[in-house]
Design an enzyme around this catalytic site. Sequence first.
Site, PDB file in Angstrom:
ATOM      1  N   ASP A  94       0.857  -1.171   0.000  1.00 18.95           N
ATOM      2  CA  ASP A  94       0.000   0.000   0.000  1.00 18.95           C
ATOM      3  C   ASP A  94       0.894   1.221   0.000  1.00 18.95           C
ATOM      4  OD1 ASP A  94      -2.352   1.469   0.072  1.00 18.95           O
ATOM      5  OD2 ASP A  94      -2.449   1.450   2.250  1.00 18.95           O
ATOM      6  N   LEU A  95       0.426   2.308  -0.610  1.00 20.70           N
ATOM      7  CA  LEU A  95       1.206   3.534  -0.651  1.00 20.70           C
ATOM      8  C   LEU A  95       0.886   4.391   0.564  1.00 20.70           C
ATOM      9  CD1 LEU A  95       0.876   4.480  -4.423  1.00 20.70           C
ATOM     10  CD2 LEU A  95       2.727   3.254  -3.276  1.00 20.70           C
ATOM     11  N   ASP A 127       5.973  -8.236 -12.083  1.00 18.26           N
ATOM     12  CA  ASP A 127       4.525  -8.099 -11.955  1.00 18.26           C
ATOM     13  C   ASP A 127       4.219  -6.776 -11.259  1.00 18.26           C
ATOM     14  OD1 ASP A 127       3.739 -10.594 -13.103  1.00 18.26           O
ATOM     15  OD2 ASP A 127       4.532 -11.547 -11.325  1.00 18.26           O
TER      16      ASP A 127
END
Length: 172
Positions: A94-95, A127
């Site tokens: 997650d950022l 990916d």
Amino acid sequence: MIPLGAGPHLLGVVVCFYGRRREFDDHARELHAALSRQATQVLERLRLQEELRLLALYDPLTGLANRQLLNHTLSRTLSADRGQRTALALIFFDLDGFKAVNDERGHGAGDAVLTEIAQRLRHAMRDEFVVLCAGVDEAMATALGERIREAVAHPLTGIAEGLHVTASVGVA
């Protein structure tokens, strides 16, 4: 020779060669035009089908695989592995600090950050955002998670310059 075009798209040309000299009457020209129209329709339909496939599986802003493609890939990987017990790692991240980019600079800056980070991720791994790795051990998966974290932590450029975004990474 007749160009095949659909709107602004040039799809190709129809070129006819004959073993002898021919004179084209109105009937022959209309037949060639009809064949060209049909070829244009087929090529345009194929182009649109490919565009729809990409829209269904990839995020249009970043070009990264979406959740539907992740689910499909995960199902396919697990089905192919039945009974073989191949090591498999799933890395989520997650950022952190991304909300501040949107709040301080607007959604245009947020889009620019997502695009920049997506580009970094393409260089850091094979990916995207949720990484599925078959045939890796814990150390390899952890190392890839660290590369992701490092790639995201680089200073932002462009419209988001001066803001800082990091990644929280989980490996299973």
